[in-house]
Design a protein around this motif. Sequence first.
Motif, short mmCIF file in Angstrom:
data_model
loop_
_atom_site.label_atom_id
_atom_site.label_comp_id
_atom_site.label_asym_id
_atom_site.label_seq_id
_atom_site.Cartn_x
_atom_site.Cartn_y
_atom_site.Cartn_z
N SER A 120 39.42 35.63 37.07
CA SER A 120 40.77 35.42 37.59
C SER A 120 41.60 36.69 37.41
O SER A 120 41.38 37.48 36.49
CB SER A 120 41.44 34.26 36.87
OG SER A 120 41.70 34.61 35.52
N PRO A 121 42.59 36.92 38.27
CA PRO A 121 43.46 38.10 38.11
C PRO A 121 44.14 38.14 36.75
O PRO A 121 44.28 39.21 36.16
CB PRO A 121 44.47 37.93 39.25
CG PRO A 121 43.76 37.13 40.28
CD PRO A 121 42.90 36.17 39.50
N GLN B 275 41.71 39.36 34.07
CA GLN B 275 41.40 40.77 34.31
C GLN B 275 42.54 41.66 33.83
O GLN B 275 42.33 42.73 33.24
CB GLN B 275 41.12 40.99 35.79
CG GLN B 275 39.84 40.34 36.30
CD GLN B 275 38.60 40.89 35.60
OE1 GLN B 275 38.42 42.10 35.49
NE2 GLN B 275 37.74 40.01 35.12
N ILE B 276 43.77 41.22 34.08
CA ILE B 276 44.93 41.97 33.57
C ILE B 276 44.91 41.99 32.06
O ILE B 276 45.14 43.02 31.42
CB ILE B 276 46.24 41.34 34.09
CG1 ILE B 276 46.37 41.56 35.59
CG2 ILE B 276 47.45 41.94 33.36
CD1 ILE B 276 47.52 40.80 36.22
N SER C 17 51.86 35.04 35.38
CA SER C 17 50.76 34.48 36.17
C SER C 17 50.12 33.25 35.54
O SER C 17 49.26 32.62 36.16
CB SER C 17 49.68 35.55 36.37
OG SER C 17 49.00 35.82 35.14
#
Length: 295
Positions: free
Chosen positions: A129-130, A133-134, A163
């Motif tokens: 998922s973004p 990853q962040i 997020s």
Amino acid sequence: MYHWSKSEERLNRYAGRLEGENLSFLVHYWGTVQHLTANSIHRHSFYEICYVDGGTGIYTDGDQMYPLYEGVAFCTIPGRLHQIKDVDGLNLLFVAFEPMERPSAQEVTVKYIEALQRCAVWTEHASDSPAIQIWKSMLLRSESDTSLPASLLPKLAHVLLQSFPGLFGASGSFESAPLLSSALQLVQKAKLYIRDNLGGPVSLPEVAAYLNVSERQLSRLFAESIHESFSSMVRTERIRAAELMLQHTRDPIKEIAERTGFSSVHYFTRLFTKFKGIPPAAYRARWALEADLHE
């Protein structure tokens, strides 16, 4: 692959207060821990998001149990009894935080909180998922030259926290979510008033009058909404404000004690030491040393 303890220290150093145009966050702590041990049943007055980077365990939320393994993320909301147990080589990323309400953007803040309240407790396959990853991009890697500079951490951390509702499947975006209940809105307003008036003797009657509710109603709202008494909340906010001043200013400790509403520097030192496990002067010195090591 990662410098776990150094990553934790760096995040706590540089990504504690995350300012945004309409949504800001106060991070209580970041954690990047290898081989996490089991903990006892407890609850928080803030949100905590965790991601499993390896190993296994069990997470309990109330009377529900959820398996922990690589790729799982889970969310704890304020006041919920929870526990991590039956761990085996559990590697965990976690962050404890709360949104900071601003009068000019109150609606955005309460909608974000409502989105978190509607989140699923547990989700799997989160590794790609973004959000995750962040999160991983903010860690210090074993190959030091591949790590992102510390100056980027506040912005990345802000995007990460923003997020989280999407990570846990809150429908739509928090900008269009229904407003928070009137009871929780009152609690958020009370907390904001306390933070803005820590320099004086903030009292339950004073805050109740400001919110135009009875003292009994306000006391009950605190107990039922965040499972914390009014006096405990004021004390927590005083310690938190003093901690930030010790980290980011060179103001004398006596002045910090006065500005955060403590009756004397001796009382402040005793209470700070009780809650943080270290006296204010030693806390400031350790924080400065860690900052120098990671710059």
